[in-house]
Write an enzyme that holds these catalytic residues in place. Structure first.
Site, PDB file in Angstrom:
ATOM      1  N   ILE A 123       0.830  -1.205   0.000  1.00 18.78           N
ATOM      2  CA  ILE A 123       0.000   0.000   0.000  1.00 18.78           C
ATOM      3  C   ILE A 123       0.867   1.259   0.000  1.00 18.78           C
ATOM      4  CG2 ILE A 123      -1.712   1.294   1.345  1.00 18.78           C
ATOM      5  CD1 ILE A 123      -2.939  -1.471   2.097  1.00 18.78           C
ATOM      6  N   VAL A 198      -4.995   5.433   6.542  1.00 14.45           N
ATOM      7  CA  VAL A 198      -5.775   4.451   5.779  1.00 14.45           C
ATOM      8  C   VAL A 198      -5.400   3.042   6.234  1.00 14.45           C
ATOM      9  CG1 VAL A 198      -6.150   5.873   3.723  1.00 14.45           C
ATOM     10  CG2 VAL A 198      -4.066   4.470   3.898  1.00 14.45           C
ATOM     11  N   ARG A 200      -5.053   1.240  10.190  1.00 12.48           N
ATOM     12  CA  ARG A 200      -5.968   0.809  11.234  1.00 12.48           C
ATOM     13  C   ARG A 200      -6.004   1.907  12.286  1.00 12.48           C
ATOM     14  NH1 ARG A 200      -7.910  -2.284   8.152  1.00 12.48           N
ATOM     15  NH2 ARG A 200      -7.999  -4.575   8.300  1.00 12.48           N
ATOM     16  N   ASP A 223      -9.593   7.481   7.270  1.00 10.78           N
ATOM     17  CA  ASP A 223     -10.594   6.510   6.833  1.00 10.78           C
ATOM     18  C   ASP A 223     -10.833   5.479   7.930  1.00 10.78           C
ATOM     19  OD1 ASP A 223     -12.377   5.417   4.808  1.00 10.78           O
ATOM     20  OD2 ASP A 223     -10.999   3.714   4.780  1.00 10.78           O
ATOM     21  N   GLU A 228     -14.171   2.610  16.228  1.00 12.62           N
ATOM     22  CA  GLU A 228     -14.759   2.607  14.891  1.00 12.62           C
ATOM     23  C   GLU A 228     -16.034   1.786  14.934  1.00 12.62           C
ATOM     24  OE1 GLU A 228     -13.084   0.679  10.947  1.00 12.62           O
ATOM     25  OE2 GLU A 228     -11.899   2.400  11.562  1.00 12.62           O
ATOM     26  N   HIS A 247     -14.267   4.019   7.027  1.00 13.06           N
ATOM     27  CA  HIS A 247     -13.576   2.775   6.653  1.00 13.06           C
ATOM     28  C   HIS A 247     -14.123   2.215   5.336  1.00 13.06           C
ATOM     29  CE1 HIS A 247     -11.135  -0.778   8.470  1.00 13.06           C
ATOM     30  NE2 HIS A 247     -11.038  -0.762   7.139  1.00 13.06           N
ATOM     31  N   ALA A 249     -12.206   2.770   2.329  1.00 14.75           N
ATOM     32  CA  ALA A 249     -11.131   2.901   1.330  1.00 14.75           C
ATOM     33  C   ALA A 249     -11.129   1.754   0.329  1.00 14.75           C
ATOM     34  CB  ALA A 249      -9.772   2.993   2.018  1.00 14.75           C
TER      35      ALA A 249
END
Lengths: 284, 284
Positions: A123, A198, A200, A223, A228, A247, A249
């Site tokens: 990533i 992006v 955790r 994100d 969460e 969340h 993405a």
């Protein structure tokens, strides 16, 4: 190659004694993950997510775990750059119907900024590929230094944080990265810096970030968050210096075709005895 | 090289009879632009904007006009990609505090999309440079075909529009481009396509675009509109399929340092008799 499907709601297939390669569902339900220790010939657990912090403890000894970070990199890195650009241009505020631009207002560009990519796996590399045309300067930090790729390790953070204006967190959540972005980390960033996550949520110490955005010193575009989803009225939701998306993405139409090709390719690699991609723990 | 400043509010400098190179202000006020025909030795008018449709009629015959599109390309192309990504991910809606993501919702990525860059000058090229890492496919159209750069002319539009999913308008506003994006143009785009405008509002026929976004067939992300600013309650403001920013693409901190270097370089080029950059009409 024989293929059986099991979604947790039906009886176990009669093939459980023969299963060597187990593909988990994209959204980990209780059923399939619970039978990982009932497969005597299991060699590989293939997750379809990029983050596998919930799966690692379920994988039996001597079984390899692969994630799908090279698949998610497309969509997740795209979201990282979307969040950077939207935050720099304050797109949400500027696109409001009642926004009247003061003629003297200017916004920070991405161009000319120094950007730290924190976490340089599939990533992080995909983020860098997308930043290539934007006239910005990239620094790279990962858990292990890789001098040939100009990647520093975490020991370089104090020096690098002082000189970057944007940090993009792409690290996996492990015991070593939980809370890595803490008060000391954030305090080292210059005024006005932007923190993008992006990865955790728990990689960032939420209370420390809240303190820095509430005093107006830092900005954030997230994100993922901890907790969460964010409860109503959470300070990360109510601060105008923070852009939060729930969340999402990875949730694009780029994912399905890439996942299909990836799993097909991984199974063939396994059958032919070739090295697997995206190996997290190499148990076999 | 002698330099005089004139902002329209003071008496004309005594040097008006000697001025050869005239740098207009970034925001064109009535003063400086009004004296263009009072400068007998004028050779070059240097605009600091990218669009010069208001300046072209003021430039005397045999005087060159240069714009600053190569300077604005950084900030404007960045905004074009910001609008594309924000629209694809529906960032404004998704970042609202009350947004709850349906688990089955997915969004269109930029990855895998076919993108038409309409207008392939400095800004169009800068957009393409920024798209390079996003795994999308780019098509190029300009007023003049340039086969060596794989740029088609406007005659290719019917074929290309039918196959692209995103159009980014980067054309200057001229008599040939006014209303180019009309009902027939839009009707050729596939369902769900996104129209982005960072050029000038009147390149798009507003009524035709309104019809296509109100019937839910197309989406739009517009930094420029016709009229501008949009009045309260204008359908482009109230449609959830349209993201509008109030002509702020160029207003970043990337601009000032690049403009200074550019004007300095242009004056030196003029003094040394070298070809100027960003020539719109070559009058000398």
């Amino acid at each position: 190659v024989g293929v059986d499907r099991y979604d947790g709601s039906t009886p176990l297939p009669t093939s459980v004694d023969e299963v060597e390669f187990f593909v988990l569902p994209l959204v980990l339900g209780p059923g399939p993950a619970a039978i990982l220790d009932q497969l005597p010939r299991l060699r590989v657990v293939q997750a379809l997510s990029a983050g596998v912090e919930d799966i690692v403890p379920l994988v039996p000894p001597n079984v390899a775990l692969c994630n799908a970070s090279s698949v998610h990199s497309t969509s997740t890195a795209e979201m990282a750059v979307a969040l950077v650009l939207a935050a720099q241009r304050d797109l949400v505020a500027v696109s409001r119907r009642d926004f009247v631009p003061d003629a003297r207002l200017i916004w920070p560009s991405l161009a000319d900024r120094r950007v730290l990519i924190l976490g340089y796996g599939a990533i992080g590399r995909a983020v860098e590929a997308r930043l290539a045309g934007f006239e910005c300067e990239v620094r790279r930090v990962a858990r292990r230094a890789r001098p040939d790729e100009h990647v520093d390790d975490l020991a370089a953070l104090p020096r690098l944080l002082a000189e970057v204006e944007i940090v993009i967190v792409c690290l996996p959540l492990t015991s070593a990265t939980r809370g890595l972005v803490n008060a000391a980390f954030l305090a080292t960033l210059p005024d006005g810096a932007l923190v993008v996550n992006v990865a955790r949520g728990p990689v960032i110490d939420t209370a420390a970030l809240v303190a820095e955005v509430q005093n107006g010193r830092l900005r954030a575009a997230l994100d993922v968050t901890d907790p969460e989803p964010l409860p109503t009225g959470h300070p990360l939701r109510t601060s105008s210096a923070v852009l939060v998306t729930p969340h999402v993405a990875g949730r694009t139409n780029a994912l399905a075709p890439r996942l299909r090709d990836f799993v097909h390719d991984q199974v063939l690699r396994y059958v032919h005895g070739e090295p697997l991609h995206d190996v997290v723990t190499d148990g076999y």
